[in-house]
Design an enzyme around this catalytic site. Sequence first.
Site, mmCIF file in Angstrom:
data_model
loop_
_atom_site.group_PDB
_atom_site.id
_atom_site.type_symbol
_atom_site.label_atom_id
_atom_site.label_comp_id
_atom_site.label_asym_id
_atom_site.label_seq_id
_atom_site.Cartn_x
_atom_site.Cartn_y
_atom_site.Cartn_z
ATOM 1 N N ARG A 61 0.696 -1.303 -0.103
ATOM 2 C CA ARG A 61 -0.076 -0.026 0.117
ATOM 3 C C ARG A 61 0.819 1.180 -0.012
ATOM 4 O O ARG A 61 0.508 2.321 -0.696
ATOM 5 C CB ARG A 61 -0.803 0.008 1.040
ATOM 6 C CG ARG A 61 -2.086 0.875 1.249
ATOM 7 C CD ARG A 61 -2.901 0.667 2.440
ATOM 8 N NE ARG A 61 -4.162 1.646 2.194
ATOM 9 C CZ ARG A 61 -4.268 2.525 3.300
ATOM 10 N NH1 ARG A 61 -3.415 2.390 4.367
ATOM 11 N NH2 ARG A 61 -5.564 3.185 3.234
ATOM 12 N N HIS A 65 0.163 4.075 -2.680
ATOM 13 C CA HIS A 65 0.013 5.631 -2.144
ATOM 14 C C HIS A 65 1.122 6.607 -2.795
ATOM 15 O O HIS A 65 0.805 7.807 -2.870
ATOM 16 C CB HIS A 65 -0.223 5.637 -0.834
ATOM 17 C CG HIS A 65 -1.609 5.285 -0.371
ATOM 18 N ND1 HIS A 65 -2.468 5.727 0.568
ATOM 19 C CD2 HIS A 65 -2.509 4.199 -0.943
ATOM 20 C CE1 HIS A 65 -3.771 5.052 0.570
ATOM 21 N NE2 HIS A 65 -3.608 4.033 -0.174
ATOM 22 N N ASP A 73 7.920 8.425 -6.384
ATOM 23 C CA ASP A 73 8.974 9.588 -5.723
ATOM 24 C C ASP A 73 9.334 9.407 -4.234
ATOM 25 O O ASP A 73 10.078 10.078 -3.694
ATOM 26 C CB ASP A 73 8.999 10.806 -6.342
ATOM 27 C CG ASP A 73 7.430 11.443 -5.625
ATOM 28 O OD1 ASP A 73 6.785 11.030 -4.981
ATOM 29 O OD2 ASP A 73 7.304 12.681 -6.082
ATOM 30 N N SER A 75 7.329 10.167 -1.751
ATOM 31 C CA SER A 75 6.693 11.502 -1.260
ATOM 32 C C SER A 75 5.994 11.225 -0.112
ATOM 33 O O SER A 75 6.161 11.960 0.967
ATOM 34 C CB SER A 75 5.854 12.394 -2.302
ATOM 35 O OG SER A 75 4.827 11.525 -2.783
ATOM 36 N N ASN A 93 -4.664 8.338 4.349
ATOM 37 C CA ASN A 93 -3.539 7.991 4.933
ATOM 38 C C ASN A 93 -3.439 7.987 6.680
ATOM 39 O O ASN A 93 -2.847 7.174 7.112
ATOM 40 C CB ASN A 93 -2.057 8.786 4.710
ATOM 41 C CG ASN A 93 -1.990 8.402 3.016
ATOM 42 O OD1 ASN A 93 -2.537 7.581 2.499
ATOM 43 N ND2 ASN A 93 -1.172 9.328 2.376
ATOM 44 N N PRO A 163 -7.442 6.870 -4.755
ATOM 45 C CA PRO A 163 -8.887 6.391 -4.833
ATOM 46 C C PRO A 163 -9.595 6.427 -3.357
ATOM 47 O O PRO A 163 -8.763 5.569 -2.525
ATOM 48 C CB PRO A 163 -8.747 5.108 -5.599
ATOM 49 C CG PRO A 163 -7.281 5.327 -6.377
ATOM 50 C CD PRO A 163 -6.548 6.152 -5.396
ATOM 51 N N HIS A 193 -5.898 -6.259 -2.986
ATOM 52 C CA HIS A 193 -6.749 -6.150 -1.536
ATOM 53 C C HIS A 193 -6.947 -7.806 -1.257
ATOM 54 O O HIS A 193 -7.663 -8.047 -0.394
ATOM 55 C CB HIS A 193 -8.141 -5.889 -1.760
ATOM 56 C CG HIS A 193 -8.045 -4.144 -1.988
ATOM 57 N ND1 HIS A 193 -9.120 -3.551 -1.911
ATOM 58 C CD2 HIS A 193 -7.062 -3.432 -1.432
ATOM 59 C CE1 HIS A 193 -8.717 -2.175 -1.600
ATOM 60 N NE2 HIS A 193 -7.369 -1.846 -1.295
ATOM 61 N N THR A 194 -6.393 -8.704 -1.775
ATOM 62 C CA THR A 194 -6.373 -10.167 -1.439
ATOM 63 C C THR A 194 -5.611 -10.313 -0.266
ATOM 64 O O THR A 194 -5.737 -11.293 0.423
ATOM 65 C CB THR A 194 -5.748 -11.109 -2.655
ATOM 66 O OG1 THR A 194 -5.926 -12.264 -2.010
ATOM 67 C CG2 THR A 194 -4.346 -10.965 -2.975
#
Length: 318
Positions: A61, A65, A73, A75, A93, A163, A193-194
Amino acid sequence: MADIVRCFVAVLAIVVLIPISSGQLTADYYDKVCPQALPTIKSIVQRAIMNEARMGASLLRLHFHDCFVNGCDGSDLLDDTANFTGEKTAIPNLNSLRGFDVVDEIKEAVNSACNGNVVSCADILAIAARDSVNILGGPCYNVLLGRKDSLTASLADANADIPSPFSNFAGLLSNFQSHGLDLKDLIVLSGGHTIGLARCVSFRSRIYNGTDINPSFAASLKNVCPVNGGGNNTAPLDATTTIFDTVYFQGLTQQKGLLHSDQELFNGGNSQSVDLVTYYSNNRAAFWEDFGQSMINMGNLPPASSNGQVRLNCRKVN
């Protein structure tokens, strides 16, 4: 060590099937400058997952993200400064994105193994995501490397670009397309998401108000996620949350997607999305192959700025 060798062999097997470079990114970027970089990362990721299986999903994740906010990058690893508010406190987050300590450990270890600061934090996220998938039973796909780390982060862009679990199908597809990704990437990457868990706040409205949810599935979640309170309580995203398999897609065909955005791929989507969900639910080999390619596609999202560096500490600019 066996996992490292197995992954290496798998990568060799697919090198001829996909491009090994995109711009300045190459599959062998660290082979000469630091051949111990990838094995070092793999060993730490493996230990972290042995300590807590959920960490594999958390590292995956972090990479997702990162890439969806102004390119891949690093960030999302930056702490706030006097000059900018970073991405860690963005709505998608806050109290949710995790694994920063593992990234810190990886960074310190690769700097030692490489006798210098040569492996970027953005590359660490890409490699750790791949290794997490592989360690939890999934494929070992190629990772293109050579990214630089950003000099800033954006709270506003993180809030706008990641999203939402409450998104409908049209919103999800539009978001992916705005990042240069397509419907297939949307379906396949959602299959990440498994593995992992989601917080009650992200699925509460679905289990109490959703019309496209299996009633017994919804009832089973209400003990974990009451109408009021317990917002940080967690539930698994699929029934085999520590195994990278196709159970996630099978759940969608049974209206057992935990998040509204998950179930939208089947119940709110078009005929192509429904066909893809059904196809992957019955075809692990196809899901694995396509997941690797979609991760490469996502990993190639270019940074918003051409200015970058290899951070010595992933939490702050040099």
